[in-house]
Design a protein around this motif. Structure first.
Motif, PDB file in Angstrom:
ATOM      1  N   SER A   1      51.129 -12.099  45.166  1.00  0.00           N
ATOM      2  CA  SER A   1      50.755 -12.568  46.498  1.00  0.00           C
ATOM      3  C   SER A   1      51.970 -12.635  47.411  1.00  0.00           C
ATOM      4  N   GLU A   2      53.073 -13.161  46.902  1.00  0.00           N
ATOM      5  CA  GLU A   2      54.294 -13.241  47.709  1.00  0.00           C
ATOM      6  C   GLU A   2      54.780 -11.857  48.112  1.00  0.00           C
ATOM      7  N   ALA A   3      54.716 -10.914  47.167  1.00  0.00           N
ATOM      8  CA  ALA A   3      55.191  -9.555  47.461  1.00  0.00           C
ATOM      9  C   ALA A   3      54.317  -8.894  48.526  1.00  0.00           C
ATOM     10  N   VAL A   4      52.997  -9.094  48.447  1.00  0.00           N
ATOM     11  CA  VAL A   4      52.092  -8.510  49.437  1.00  0.00           C
ATOM     12  C   VAL A   4      52.374  -9.088  50.817  1.00  0.00           C
ATOM     13  N   LEU A   5      52.492 -10.411  50.912  1.00  0.00           N
ATOM     14  CA  LEU A   5      52.727 -11.055  52.206  1.00  0.00           C
ATOM     15  C   LEU A   5      54.098 -10.714  52.774  1.00  0.00           C
ATOM     16  N   ALA A   6      55.036 -10.359  51.890  1.00  0.00           N
ATOM     17  CA  ALA A   6      56.366  -9.956  52.357  1.00  0.00           C
ATOM     18  C   ALA A   6      56.422  -8.484  52.752  1.00  0.00           C
ATOM     19  N   GLY A   7      55.312  -7.748  52.535  1.00  0.00           N
ATOM     20  CA  GLY A   7      55.276  -6.336  52.913  1.00  0.00           C
ATOM     21  C   GLY A   7      56.080  -5.438  52.000  1.00  0.00           C
ATOM     22  N   GLN A   8      56.270  -5.816  50.735  1.00  0.00           N
ATOM     23  CA  GLN A   8      57.089  -5.050  49.788  1.00  0.00           C
ATOM     24  C   GLN A   8      56.219  -4.047  49.028  1.00  0.00           C
ATOM     25  N   THR A   9      55.968  -2.910  49.646  1.00  0.00           N
ATOM     26  CA  THR A   9      55.006  -1.940  49.135  1.00  0.00           C
ATOM     27  C   THR A   9      55.341  -1.465  47.716  1.00  0.00           C
ATOM     28  N   ALA A  10      56.581  -1.062  47.492  1.00  0.00           N
ATOM     29  CA  ALA A  10      56.948  -0.538  46.181  1.00  0.00           C
ATOM     30  C   ALA A  10      56.820  -1.613  45.101  1.00  0.00           C
ATOM     31  N   ARG A  11      57.229  -2.824  45.422  1.00  0.00           N
ATOM     32  CA  ARG A  11      57.146  -3.914  44.449  1.00  0.00           C
ATOM     33  C   ARG A  11      55.695  -4.248  44.127  1.00  0.00           C
ATOM     34  N   VAL A  12      54.825  -4.220  45.138  1.00  0.00           N
ATOM     35  CA  VAL A  12      53.398  -4.487  44.915  1.00  0.00           C
ATOM     36  C   VAL A  12      52.815  -3.460  43.949  1.00  0.00           C
ATOM     37  N   GLN A  13      53.177  -2.203  44.141  1.00  0.00           N
ATOM     38  CA  GLN A  13      52.676  -1.157  43.245  1.00  0.00           C
ATOM     39  C   GLN A  13      53.118  -1.415  41.809  1.00  0.00           C
ATOM     40  N   ARG A  14      54.391  -1.768  41.618  1.00  0.00           N
ATOM     41  CA  ARG A  14      54.896  -2.032  40.260  1.00  0.00           C
ATOM     42  C   ARG A  14      54.189  -3.237  39.639  1.00  0.00           C
ATOM     43  N   MET A  15      53.964  -4.267  40.413  1.00  0.00           N
ATOM     44  CA  MET A  15      53.339  -5.469  39.874  1.00  0.00           C
ATOM     45  C   MET A  15      51.872  -5.228  39.512  1.00  0.00           C
ATOM     46  N   LEU A  16      51.153  -4.452  40.334  1.00  0.00           N
ATOM     47  CA  LEU A  16      49.772  -4.134  40.008  1.00  0.00           C
ATOM     48  C   LEU A  16      49.690  -3.336  38.714  1.00  0.00           C
ATOM     49  N   ASP A  17      50.586  -2.357  38.563  1.00  0.00           N
ATOM     50  CA  ASP A  17      50.611  -1.583  37.320  1.00  0.00           C
ATOM     51  C   ASP A  17      50.916  -2.480  36.122  1.00  0.00           C
ATOM     52  N   GLY A  18      51.849  -3.411  36.294  1.00  0.00           N
ATOM     53  CA  GLY A  18      52.208  -4.314  35.211  1.00  0.00           C
ATOM     54  C   GLY A  18      51.074  -5.255  34.834  1.00  0.00           C
ATOM     55  N   LEU A  19      50.391  -5.809  35.850  1.00  0.00           N
ATOM     56  CA  LEU A  19      49.269  -6.708  35.589  1.00  0.00           C
ATOM     57  C   LEU A  19      48.144  -5.990  34.851  1.00  0.00           C
ATOM     58  N   LYS A  20      47.881  -4.755  35.229  1.00  0.00           N
ATOM     59  CA  LYS A  20      46.849  -3.976  34.547  1.00  0.00           C
ATOM     60  C   LYS A  20      47.239  -3.716  33.096  1.00  0.00           C
ATOM     61  N   ALA A  21      48.511  -3.342  32.868  1.00  0.00           N
ATOM     62  CA  ALA A  21      48.973  -3.054  31.506  1.00  0.00           C
ATOM     63  C   ALA A  21      48.941  -4.292  30.617  1.00  0.00           C
ATOM     64  N   GLU A  22      49.154  -5.467  31.207  1.00  0.00           N
ATOM     65  CA  GLU A  22      49.161  -6.709  30.441  1.00  0.00           C
ATOM     66  C   GLU A  22      47.759  -7.262  30.200  1.00  0.00           C
ATOM     67  N   GLY A  23      46.754  -6.613  30.776  1.00  0.00           N
ATOM     68  CA  GLY A  23      45.383  -7.060  30.566  1.00  0.00           C
ATOM     69  C   GLY A  23      44.937  -8.190  31.462  1.00  0.00           C
ATOM     70  N   GLU A  24      45.597  -8.369  32.585  1.00  0.00           N
ATOM     71  CA  GLU A  24      45.192  -9.417  33.516  1.00  0.00           C
ATOM     72  C   GLU A  24      43.783  -9.146  34.040  1.00  0.00           C
ATOM     73  N   ALA A  25      43.021 -10.197  34.271  1.00  0.00           N
ATOM     74  CA  ALA A  25      41.642 -10.057  34.746  1.00  0.00           C
ATOM     75  C   ALA A  25      41.619  -9.547  36.187  1.00  0.00           C
ATOM     76  N   GLU A  26      40.801  -8.541  36.431  1.00  0.00           N
ATOM     77  CA  GLU A  26      40.670  -7.991  37.780  1.00  0.00           C
ATOM     78  C   GLU A  26      40.191  -9.062  38.765  1.00  0.00           C
ATOM     79  N   VAL A  27      39.268  -9.924  38.312  1.00  0.00           N
ATOM     80  CA  VAL A  27      38.721 -10.932  39.222  1.00  0.00           C
ATOM     81  C   VAL A  27      39.791 -11.923  39.662  1.00  0.00           C
ATOM     82  N   LEU A  28      40.778 -12.187  38.808  1.00  0.00           N
ATOM     83  CA  LEU A  28      41.837 -13.125  39.169  1.00  0.00           C
ATOM     84  C   LEU A  28      42.759 -12.515  40.226  1.00  0.00           C
ATOM     85  N   VAL A  29      43.076 -11.229  40.070  1.00  0.00           N
ATOM     86  CA  VAL A  29      43.895 -10.539  41.073  1.00  0.00           C
ATOM     87  C   VAL A  29      43.157 -10.505  42.402  1.00  0.00           C
ATOM     88  N   HIS A  30      41.871 -10.181  42.343  1.00  0.00           N
ATOM     89  CA  HIS A  30      41.087 -10.140  43.579  1.00  0.00           C
ATOM     90  C   HIS A  30      41.022 -11.512  44.236  1.00  0.00           C
TER      91      HIS A  30
END
Length: 357
Positions: A225-254
């Motif tokens: 959330s902090e990365a998105v609000l800070a406009g850090q596009t590359a970091r957001v992409q890395r974090m989304l990939d990491g959350l998916k790989a770790e099995g984080e729930a899609e509903v929690l990210v949403h």
């Protein structure tokens, strides 16, 4: 016979009926009611279970009707479960359900469980539903509304030997908890269970609840959330990939992304009504790093942009729950990526050169 969910435990202590119908759109409460019925059934010798899901117009209803009279060699009592996700059995199904309900009368060897979504008044007035009510027990499971959520949380905490402080501090703790899990009762249930693992029975402080919710349920997502609000596009992409790989729930990210969008809209609306930004942020419980990010982002977000983001969040909510949306990816993570980038791009407009790392 109609029964409220909170009456189920007392009802089961008096004896098990042969037919139960559960209808509603709250999966957690439906599942808990089913588990309670099954648990009692197991103690009474119901050792075999068959499940049938009505899918499409060509469903073979004869299999369900025959199931009640086809015990295996290894069991003398069985549970027959019937799920109707659409809530509309059709003409043939209506007749079959009426026969099924009649068969259940006095049938001590078969326990029939019928699961339905939330039904409208017209559907509940149909002959097939009337038969289910007449020959068995029906439970209408209603969602826990926002104003009832703090009390629901308190009751669940009490069930595991925990409680919040008395008075205003305790209410503040429960409101904080409810704000973090509103609209997702399953997530609320999981957070309550985590508190039992983290802290001993007894009184929970606000700081304990706050730290547990953020660190256990939303620590990584909060950083997203902090990365998105800070406009850090590359970091957001890395974090989304990491959350998916770790099995984080899609509903929690949403939930995290949509909560930011809703909070931005509420603060923006409050400011339009004349409230100073600091007051509006406090009213929406925005503080810390996120408070500073909101202060930077809000002046550059237009009402049209926020309305578009709210609509996008609503569409992605359906996608991560298995629904299809026009002009959106069907994959939940791809839809989340698109939503995050839409918000990120709005926050990155004319962003300062110095950004959070």
């Amino acid at each position: 016979m109609q029964l409220a969910p909170n009456q189920l435990a007392a009802h089961l202590q008096k004896g098990l009926k042969s037919l139960y119908t559960l209808h509603g759109d709250e999966p957690l409460l439906i599942q808990e009611a089913l588990d309670a019925i099954r648990a009692v059934a197991r103690t009474q010798g119901f050792t075999e279970r068959t499940s049938h899901t009505v899918a499409g117009a060509h469903f073979d209803w004869s299999e369900v009707l025959a199931a009640g009279g086809s015990l295996s060699l290894f069991a003398d009592k069985q549970i027959v479960e019937l799920r109707i996700p659409s809530g509309k059995p059709g003409k043939e199904g209506s007749v079959a359900i009426q026969h099924l309900a009649e068969q259940s009368r006095g049938n001590d060897s078969t326990l029939t469980l019928v699961m339905l979504p939330r039904l409208d008044k017209m559907t509940k007035s149909g002959a097939w539903f009337a038969a289910l009510e007449s020959f068995g027990v029906t439970l209408q499971v209603e969602p826990v509304e926002r104003n009832a959520l703090p009390q629901w949380i308190a009751q669940r905490l009490a069930g595991q030997g925990q409680r919040v402080a008395a008075g205003e501090e305790g209410q503040r703790t429960l409101q904080f908890f409810a704000d973090r899990v509103e609209g997702n009762l399953l997530a609320a249930h999981q957070e309550i269970q985590k508190l039992a693992l983290l802290f001993a029975p007894g009184e929970l402080t606000f700081d304990q609840v706050e730290s547990a919710v953020l660190n256990v349920a939303r620590y990584d997502v909060f950083k997203l959330s902090e990365a998105v609000l800070a406009g850090q596009t590359a970091r957001v992409q890395r974090m989304l990939d990491g959350l998916k790989a770790e099995g984080e729930a899609e509903v929690l990210v949403h939930y995290t992304l949509s909560e930011d969008i809703r909070a931005l809209k509420r603060v923006k609306d409050a400011m339009a009504q004349g409230r100073p930004m600091p007051m509006a942020l406090r009213e929406q419980r925005v503080w810390g790093v996120k408070e500073r990010l909101f202060e930077r982002v809000l002046p550059r977000l237009s009402d049209i942009a926020l309305a578009n983001l709210l609509q996008a969040a609503h569409q992605v909510d359906g996608i991560v729950k298995g629904l299809k949306q026009a002009d959106w990816p069907t994959d939940g993570w791809q839809a989340l990526h698109r939503l995050a980038m839409q918000l990120c791009s709005q926050c990155a407009v004319q962003a300062p050169a110095q950004r959070l790392r």
